[in-house]
Design an enzyme around this catalytic site. Structure first.
Site, short mmCIF file in Angstrom:
data_model
loop_
_atom_site.label_atom_id
_atom_site.label_comp_id
_atom_site.label_asym_id
_atom_site.label_seq_id
_atom_site.Cartn_x
_atom_site.Cartn_y
_atom_site.Cartn_z
N THR A 59 0.83 -1.20 0.00
CA THR A 59 0.00 0.00 0.00
C THR A 59 0.87 1.25 0.00
O THR A 59 1.99 1.24 0.52
CB THR A 59 -0.95 0.04 1.21
OG1 THR A 59 -0.17 -0.01 2.42
CG2 THR A 59 -1.93 -1.10 1.18
N ASN A 61 0.90 4.94 1.53
CA ASN A 61 0.28 5.69 2.61
C ASN A 61 0.29 7.18 2.28
O ASN A 61 1.32 7.74 1.88
CB ASN A 61 1.03 5.45 3.92
CG ASN A 61 0.81 4.05 4.46
OD1 ASN A 61 0.02 3.83 5.34
ND2 ASN A 61 1.52 3.08 3.89
N GLU A 141 -4.62 4.30 3.29
CA GLU A 141 -3.68 3.37 2.66
C GLU A 141 -4.25 2.92 1.32
O GLU A 141 -5.33 2.34 1.26
CB GLU A 141 -3.44 2.17 3.56
CG GLU A 141 -2.87 2.54 4.92
CD GLU A 141 -2.67 1.32 5.81
OE1 GLU A 141 -2.00 0.37 5.37
OE2 GLU A 141 -3.20 1.33 6.93
#
Length: 205
Positions: A59, A61, A141
């Site tokens: 992911t 952020n 995320e």
């Protein structure tokens, strides 16, 4: 198509087709208010490093304070849309993370046009505190549905929010969390491939 990728795709489709989830929200044929929500280019910062290391689902952020007010006010849960990554011409640096694994900020230096890394790409993402990991702060995320060869901490990402899949949930195991994230990815891809949603790619091009 690579055999492993083909097998992964088949597994994901089976996961989605063989079970329904009572918590999934109806998704309209085209984005409905308050969507679409479009961001400016936001910084990609390091999180806890659990997406790739523990879940196998990397992911990006994004700082909550960099997203529009309309996005900050959204219910905690899982959303979908499109995103575009932009590299930044800065010198590489290394930053320590709380889990003692260093993070390489390369600002997108190793992204490749030939790999489609600069295309407008489908995304699925969560806004919330991630109760499974007991986060203390609200986070955003983003999982970009694309195979990157390298991380790209420090690059910029602009994205739109086109719809809502489900509320944030707690989980008894990482496996259960992974299963639901994979279902979220299938749902997002299916919706974003329709003409009424695909046309929102041009907002980011």
């Amino acid at each position: 198509m690579n055999f492993v990728l083909l097998l992964e795709s088949i597994v994901l489709i089976v996961l989605y087709m063989t079970s329904t989830r009572p918590f999934d929200k109806p998704i309209p044929k085209s984005p409905a208010s308050p969507y679409p929500i479009v961001t400016d280019f936001c910084d990609i910062v390091s999180g806890f490093g659990r997406g790739s290391a523990e879940l196998g689902i990397p992911t990006a952020n994004i700082p909550i304070d960099q997203i529009p007010t309309a996005a900050k006010d959204l219910e905690q849960g899982v959303y979908f849309g499109f995103a575009r990554i932009q590299p930044i011409g800065k010198e590489e640096r290394t930053e320590p993370r709380e889990n003692h694994r260093d993070v390489e900020y390369n600002y997108g230096k190793y992204l490749e046009e030939s790999n489609g890394d600069f295309d407008v790409l489908p995304v699925v993402f969560s806004i919330g505190s991630n109760p499974f990991y007991h986060n203390k702060h609200r986070t955003l995320e983003i999982h970009v549905i694309h195979k990157f060869k390298r991380d790209f901490y420090g690059a910029k990402l602009k994205f739109n929010i086109l719809g809502y899949i489900r509320p944030e949930l707690d989980y008894i195991s990482a496996d259960a969390l992974i299963t639901d994230i994979n279902k979220d990815i299938i749902i997002a891809k299916r919706v974003l491939e329709t003409d009424e949603y695909k046309k929102f790619m041009q907002v980011l091009s």
